[in-house]
Design a protein around this motif. Structure first.
Motif, PDB file in Angstrom:
ATOM      1  N   PRO A 109      49.019  74.267  23.979  1.00 51.63           N
ATOM      2  CA  PRO A 109      47.952  75.032  24.585  1.00 51.63           C
ATOM      3  C   PRO A 109      47.041  74.639  23.787  1.00 51.63           C
ATOM      4  O   PRO A 109      47.482  74.793  22.338  1.00 51.63           O
ATOM      5  N   VAL A 110      45.770  73.897  24.238  1.00 48.80           N
ATOM      6  CA  VAL A 110      44.733  74.378  22.984  1.00 48.80           C
ATOM      7  C   VAL A 110      43.423  75.677  23.394  1.00 48.80           C
ATOM      8  O   VAL A 110      43.063  75.711  24.804  1.00 48.80           O
ATOM      9  N   GLU A 111      43.323  76.464  22.206  1.00 49.68           N
ATOM     10  CA  GLU A 111      42.573  76.911  22.431  1.00 49.68           C
ATOM     11  C   GLU A 111      40.797  76.842  22.697  1.00 49.68           C
ATOM     12  O   GLU A 111      40.419  75.996  21.127  1.00 49.68           O
ATOM     13  N   MET A 112      40.235  76.799  23.883  1.00 46.05           N
ATOM     14  CA  MET A 112      39.184  76.246  23.458  1.00 46.05           C
ATOM     15  C   MET A 112      37.561  76.953  23.297  1.00 46.05           C
ATOM     16  O   MET A 112      36.810  76.703  22.560  1.00 46.05           O
ATOM     17  N   GLU A 113      37.877  78.339  23.475  1.00 47.33           N
ATOM     18  CA  GLU A 113      36.950  78.950  22.344  1.00 47.33           C
ATOM     19  C   GLU A 113      35.972  78.466  21.400  1.00 47.33           C
ATOM     20  O   GLU A 113      34.619  78.068  21.507  1.00 47.33           O
ATOM     21  N   GLN A 114      37.107  78.437  20.368  1.00 48.28           N
ATOM     22  CA  GLN A 114      36.230  77.787  19.335  1.00 48.28           C
ATOM     23  C   GLN A 114      35.683  76.283  19.521  1.00 48.28           C
ATOM     24  O   GLN A 114      34.309  76.214  18.852  1.00 48.28           O
ATOM     25  N   HIS A 115      36.574  75.409  20.184  1.00 51.67           N
ATOM     26  CA  HIS A 115      35.873  74.320  20.031  1.00 51.67           C
ATOM     27  C   HIS A 115      34.308  74.521  21.133  1.00 51.67           C
ATOM     28  O   HIS A 115      32.943  73.382  20.488  1.00 51.67           O
ATOM     29  N   LEU A 116      34.327  75.300  22.379  1.00 47.73           N
ATOM     30  CA  LEU A 116      33.529  75.737  22.461  1.00 47.73           C
ATOM     31  C   LEU A 116      32.141  75.647  21.783  1.00 47.73           C
ATOM     32  O   LEU A 116      30.788  75.470  22.326  1.00 47.73           O
ATOM     33  N   LYS A 117      32.779  76.956  20.773  1.00 45.99           N
ATOM     34  CA  LYS A 117      31.233  77.960  20.147  1.00 45.99           C
ATOM     35  C   LYS A 117      30.536  76.393  19.378  1.00 45.99           C
ATOM     36  O   LYS A 117      29.357  76.386  19.457  1.00 45.99           O
ATOM     37  N   TYR A 118      31.389  75.523  18.522  1.00 50.20           N
ATOM     38  CA  TYR A 118      30.765  74.297  17.345  1.00 50.20           C
ATOM     39  C   TYR A 118      30.468  73.200  18.705  1.00 50.20           C
ATOM     40  O   TYR A 118      29.443  73.299  18.390  1.00 50.20           O
ATOM     41  N   MET A 119      30.833  73.018  19.942  1.00 45.15           N
ATOM     42  CA  MET A 119      29.806  72.204  20.576  1.00 45.15           C
ATOM     43  C   MET A 119      28.116  73.075  21.015  1.00 45.15           C
ATOM     44  O   MET A 119      27.317  72.008  21.124  1.00 45.15           O
ATOM     45  N   THR A 120      28.142  74.137  21.258  1.00 42.27           N
ATOM     46  CA  THR A 120      27.351  74.796  21.877  1.00 42.27           C
ATOM     47  C   THR A 120      26.277  74.924  20.653  1.00 42.27           C
ATOM     48  O   THR A 120      24.983  74.531  20.812  1.00 42.27           O
ATOM     49  N   LEU A 121      27.149  74.568  19.489  1.00 38.09           N
ATOM     50  CA  LEU A 121      25.631  74.969  17.957  1.00 38.09           C
ATOM     51  C   LEU A 121      25.414  73.820  17.659  1.00 38.09           C
ATOM     52  O   LEU A 121      24.514  74.381  17.466  1.00 38.09           O
ATOM     53  N   ASP A 122      26.400  72.525  18.339  1.00 39.36           N
ATOM     54  CA  ASP A 122      25.912  71.275  17.849  1.00 39.36           C
ATOM     55  C   ASP A 122      24.617  71.403  18.517  1.00 39.36           C
ATOM     56  O   ASP A 122      23.414  71.050  18.129  1.00 39.36           O
TER      57      ASP A 122
END
Length: 133
Positions: free
Chosen positions: A44-57
């Motif tokens: 499983p992949v924890e998506m919260e950090q990845h989505l935060k990264y893309m939002t900040l991008d």
């Protein structure tokens, strides 16, 4: 307004390739690599950090219009946003408001806020020099 100019059809169209490249980077380098263990089995992949990264991008590229060129600059921006948001979301905000300025200037929180303010003011100054408002 500056945000209004950043969200025009032309500005959004110009930024799509950079946003697409950033999204592909996150998928390729962060999501896909973290979803495989050493045995090539999916996990499983924890998506919260990845989505935060893309939002900040999107925030620094499109809304703020910053020109962060290197991975180090991008990481520094993300780290400073995380520090600043952490204090805004905690009860420690009151503590920082009561601190003497001499001590406050030595905190990570103050340095993060100063970094973010400086980046935004630098961008505003560049826009004013170009005649954009």
């Amino acid at each position: 307004s500056l945000v209004g100019q950043a969200m025009t059809h032309e500005a959004v169209a110009e930024s799509i390739p950079a946003l697409q490249a950033a999204s592909e980077f996150v998928i390729r380098e962060k999501i896909l690599t973290s979803s495989l263990d050493g045995n090539e089995h999916s996990k499983p992949v924890e998506m919260e950090q990845h989505l935060k990264y893309m939002t900040l991008d999107v925030a620094w590229r499109q809304i703020l219009g910053l020109e962060l060129k290197t991975d180090t600059e991008i990481k520094e921006f993300h780290d400073n946003v995380a520090v600043w948001l952490s204090v805004l979301q905690s009860s420690a905000t009151f503590f920082y408001a009561l601190m003497p300025m001499v001590l406050l200037r030595k905190t990570r929180v103050y340095r993060a806020k100063e970094y973010l303010s400086r980046k935004i003011m630098d961008k505003i100054n560049i826009l004013e020099e170009r005649g954009s408002s």
